[in-house]
Design a protein around this motif. Structure first.
Motif, PDB file in Angstrom:
ATOM      1  N   PHE A  14       0.828  -1.209   0.000  1.00 32.09           N
ATOM      2  CA  PHE A  14       0.000   0.000   0.000  1.00 32.09           C
ATOM      3  C   PHE A  14       0.860   1.256   0.000  1.00 32.09           C
ATOM      4  O   PHE A  14       0.504   2.265  -0.607  1.00 32.09           O
ATOM      5  N   VAL A  15       1.990   1.185   0.673  1.00 29.62           N
ATOM      6  CA  VAL A  15       2.939   2.300   0.632  1.00 29.62           C
ATOM      7  C   VAL A  15       3.421   2.499  -0.798  1.00 29.62           C
ATOM      8  O   VAL A  15       3.517   3.626  -1.296  1.00 29.62           O
ATOM      9  N   GLY A  16       3.707   1.394  -1.482  1.00 29.02           N
ATOM     10  CA  GLY A  16       4.169   1.466  -2.868  1.00 29.02           C
ATOM     11  C   GLY A  16       3.135   2.061  -3.803  1.00 29.02           C
ATOM     12  O   GLY A  16       3.478   2.821  -4.718  1.00 29.02           O
ATOM     13  N   LEU A  17       1.861   1.738  -3.586  1.00 36.94           N
ATOM     14  CA  LEU A  17       0.803   2.302  -4.425  1.00 36.94           C
ATOM     15  C   LEU A  17       0.727   3.822  -4.287  1.00 36.94           C
ATOM     16  O   LEU A  17       0.607   4.547  -5.280  1.00 36.94           O
ATOM     17  N   VAL A  18       0.808   4.311  -3.048  1.00 37.31           N
ATOM     18  CA  VAL A  18       0.776   5.757  -2.825  1.00 37.31           C
ATOM     19  C   VAL A  18       2.007   6.414  -3.441  1.00 37.31           C
ATOM     20  O   VAL A  18       1.924   7.478  -4.066  1.00 37.31           O
ATOM     21  N   TRP A  19       3.142   5.769  -3.260  1.00 38.59           N
ATOM     22  CA  TRP A  19       4.397   6.252  -3.843  1.00 38.59           C
ATOM     23  C   TRP A  19       4.247   6.408  -5.357  1.00 38.59           C
ATOM     24  O   TRP A  19       4.623   7.440  -5.938  1.00 38.59           O
ATOM     25  N   MET A  20       3.694   5.391  -5.996  1.00 38.52           N
ATOM     26  CA  MET A  20       3.518   5.436  -7.442  1.00 38.52           C
ATOM     27  C   MET A  20       2.545   6.537  -7.857  1.00 38.52           C
ATOM     28  O   MET A  20       2.747   7.226  -8.877  1.00 38.52           O
ATOM     29  N   MET A  21       1.493   6.735  -7.083  1.00 36.69           N
ATOM     30  CA  MET A  21       0.518   7.783  -7.400  1.00 36.69           C
ATOM     31  C   MET A  21       1.177   9.167  -7.376  1.00 36.69           C
ATOM     32  O   MET A  21       0.884  10.012  -8.223  1.00 36.69           O
ATOM     33  N   ILE A  22       2.066   9.390  -6.424  1.00 39.07           N
ATOM     34  CA  ILE A  22       2.778  10.674  -6.350  1.00 39.07           C
ATOM     35  C   ILE A  22       3.655  10.853  -7.591  1.00 39.07           C
ATOM     36  O   ILE A  22       3.698  11.931  -8.202  1.00 39.07           O
ATOM     37  N   HIS A  23       4.325   9.790  -7.981  1.00 35.82           N
ATOM     38  CA  HIS A  23       5.154   9.808  -9.197  1.00 35.82           C
ATOM     39  C   HIS A  23       4.313  10.186 -10.417  1.00 35.82           C
ATOM     40  O   HIS A  23       4.718  11.032 -11.229  1.00 35.82           O
ATOM     41  N   VAL A  24       3.144   9.587 -10.548  1.00 38.64           N
ATOM     42  CA  VAL A  24       2.264   9.832 -11.696  1.00 38.64           C
ATOM     43  C   VAL A  24       1.738  11.268 -11.690  1.00 38.64           C
ATOM     44  O   VAL A  24       1.693  11.933 -12.735  1.00 38.64           O
ATOM     45  N   ILE A  25       1.334  11.742 -10.526  1.00 38.21           N
ATOM     46  CA  ILE A  25       0.819  13.115 -10.426  1.00 38.21           C
ATOM     47  C   ILE A  25       1.876  14.129 -10.858  1.00 38.21           C
ATOM     48  O   ILE A  25       1.588  15.080 -11.602  1.00 38.21           O
ATOM     49  N   ILE A  26       3.099  13.921 -10.419  1.00 39.85           N
ATOM     50  CA  ILE A  26       4.179  14.841 -10.792  1.00 39.85           C
ATOM     51  C   ILE A  26       4.436  14.783 -12.292  1.00 39.85           C
ATOM     52  O   ILE A  26       4.644  15.812 -12.953  1.00 39.85           O
ATOM     53  N   LEU A  27       4.405  13.591 -12.861  1.00 42.64           N
ATOM     54  CA  LEU A  27       4.625  13.439 -14.308  1.00 42.64           C
ATOM     55  C   LEU A  27       3.603  14.234 -15.121  1.00 42.64           C
ATOM     56  O   LEU A  27       3.964  15.015 -16.017  1.00 42.64           O
ATOM     57  N   PHE A  28       2.336  14.043 -14.807  1.00 38.60           N
ATOM     58  CA  PHE A  28       1.293  14.716 -15.584  1.00 38.60           C
ATOM     59  C   PHE A  28       1.273  16.220 -15.326  1.00 38.60           C
ATOM     60  O   PHE A  28       0.960  16.999 -16.230  1.00 38.60           O
ATOM     61  N   THR A  29       1.635  16.621 -14.122  1.00 38.70           N
ATOM     62  CA  THR A  29       1.686  18.057 -13.828  1.00 38.70           C
ATOM     63  C   THR A  29       2.770  18.737 -14.653  1.00 38.70           C
ATOM     64  O   THR A  29       2.539  19.790 -15.268  1.00 38.70           O
ATOM     65  N   VAL A  30       3.959  18.137 -14.683  1.00 38.24           N
ATOM     66  CA  VAL A  30       5.067  18.701 -15.456  1.00 38.24           C
ATOM     67  C   VAL A  30       4.745  18.673 -16.949  1.00 38.24           C
ATOM     68  O   VAL A  30       5.000  19.640 -17.677  1.00 38.24           O
ATOM     69  N   ALA A  31       4.166  17.566 -17.423  1.00 42.02           N
ATOM     70  CA  ALA A  31       3.813  17.459 -18.849  1.00 42.02           C
ATOM     71  C   ALA A  31       2.807  18.535 -19.245  1.00 42.02           C
ATOM     72  O   ALA A  31       2.900  19.119 -20.337  1.00 42.02           O
TER      73      ALA A  31
END
Length: 435
Positions: free
Chosen positions: A351-368
């Motif tokens: 579950f920690v990994g899922l949240v970690w991945m969600m943060i990664h994805v949010i940053i990616l789409f924000t920068v894009a």
């Protein structure tokens, strides 16, 4: 409370050479079946990554009592101290900064956005769970049956999600993560990464709509296809005997230099500051006092220094492939030390990994969205971090086969920043949990 082994077992294979032969045979069988283009194995490997089997088949054999502990330890020591730094050198040596920056600044920006997403995503996820379920991240002893500090295991995920397998194993050794905890992290790594992989591939079908939402111009992708095809044709060639000797000679010469640095530099650096001082604590936390830290850093640094020279051309004859072979031998040697009956002791980290991945994805789409980068660069930039050279080309090729080398180029960049990025992530996670 730490778990200790109270019973001795009699292994079926107690000879080091026989044990090594078994794991090499296992690796050969895995990759032979993974190349099947039809039938059962073709369907099987669509769902189960070959890399995961390289951990778990040796782990299963060890759990069944086939390997003697001493033999596994000996093979792992050779693999971690010689093959790992050699693989990091060979994989990083192939970096062509000119070609990477030739992809365009948006491609590089999205790669580093993915890197930043991993570096700050880990500590943020851990921080969140210190409020939601502190025992899941090791704040209390309730969910840590092995008594290990969870942040150490998560550091191996950071290595995997920035650089790949080589950096992941480097973090295991640097932070002294047990093989059982490492196995748990490997499961979490694969499950979370594969969930994101499926989502990425699904969104490729919607890439035009996503590009429209991002207000991105993807005309540069068409130009990139032509450039990459030309680059591949011009540089590949059949390796000669001398090429292999050069690859191995240069790699292990650098490994020797790195071992010398790891022998003398820790005492020199820590001895230059007062023991117990703030500087001494900082140097110790970063890893300056570790032989293995300098083994990894020096090997990578030499590769970065030599990558602009003609030695980089060794990649045209397979240096990175040899480096990858070394990594899989190391992966199998780790598997030999795992006890699969204890592999899910830390299932909460999923579950920690899922949240970690969600943060990664949010940053990616924000920068894009901010830089108007096309979805292609989001997908490849992300997988160049999370998955590395094993999956970034797959995602790139899903857009067009000729774009597969773009994934390779960006993934290679991950080898260079993976160790340092993972160390930074580990330091922040340690600060969060107070480990």
């Amino acid at each position: 409370m730490a778990v200790t082994e109270t019973t001795e077992r009699v292994a079926f294979f107690s000879n080091d050479a026989a044990t090594f032969g078994i794991i090499m045979g296992v690796l050969a069988l895995i990759f032979y079946t993974a190349t099947r283009k039809e039938g059962f194995w073709h369907s099987f490997y669509k769902h189960i990554p070959a890399l995961l089997l390289c951990y778990f088949v040796p782990g299963l054999l060890n759990t069944l009592g086939l390997f003697e502990k001493g033999a596994a330890d000996n093979i792992y020591y050779i693999a971690s101290r010689y093959l790992l730094p050699a693989s990091l050198f060979l994989l990083t040596l192939s970096i062509d900064f000119k070609k990477i920056f030739g992809l365009g600044w948006r491609a590089v920006a999205m790669f580093f956005a993915g890197t930043v997403g991993v570096i700050i995503g880990g500590p943020l996820a851990v921080l969140l769970f210190t409020f939601i379920a502190p025992e899941w991240v090791g704040i209390t002893d309730q969910a840590v049956p092995t008594g290990e500090q969870i942040w150490r295991g998560l550091a191996t995920i950071a290595g995997s999600w920035i650089g790949g397998g080589a950096n992941q194993v480097a973090m295991k050794e640097l932070y002294e993560v047990s093989s059982t905890l490492f196995g748990t992290m490997a499961v979490m790594d694969v499950l979370v990464a594969e969930i994101w992989m499926v989502a990425l591939l699904f969104m490729i079908k919607k890439s035009d709509s996503i590009d429209k939402w991002l207000k991105a111009d993807n005309s540069s992708i068409e130009e990139l296809k032509v450039t990459v095809e030309k680059y591949t044709r011009e540089n590949e060639r059949i390796p000669l005997f001398t090429d292999y000797k050069m690859i191995l000679g240069v790699a292990f010469f650098v490994v020797g230099i790195a071992h010398l640095a790891g022998t003398y530099w820790p005492d020199m650096i820590l001895g230059s500051v007062e023991k117990g001082s703030k500087a001494h604590k900082i140097f110790t936390n970063v890893g300056f006092g570790s032989h293995f830290f300098w083994l990894i850093i020096v090997s990578t640094a030499f590769a970065l220094l030599l990558s602009p020279t003609k030695l980089r051309r060794l990649d045209y004859v397979g240096s990175s492939k040899i480096g990858t072979v070394f990594i899989y031998i190391l992966v199998a040697s780790i598997g030999m030390k795992m006890d699969l009956t204890k592999i899910f002791a830390h299932y909460q980290v999923f579950f920690v990994g899922l949240v970690w991945m969600m943060i990664h994805v949010i940053i990616l789409f924000t920068v894009a969205k901010l830089i108007k980068a096309p979805y292609f660069f989001i997908a490849v930039g992300s997988k160049a971090n999370i998955g590395g050279a094993a999956s970034a080309p797959v995602v790139a090729a899903a857009f067009h086969p000729s774009l597969a080398p773009v994934g390779v180029l960006l993934a290679i960049l991950g080898y260079a920043v993976g160790s340092l990025g993972a160390i930074a992530t580990a330091i922040m996670m340690k600060a969060v949990v107070g480990g």
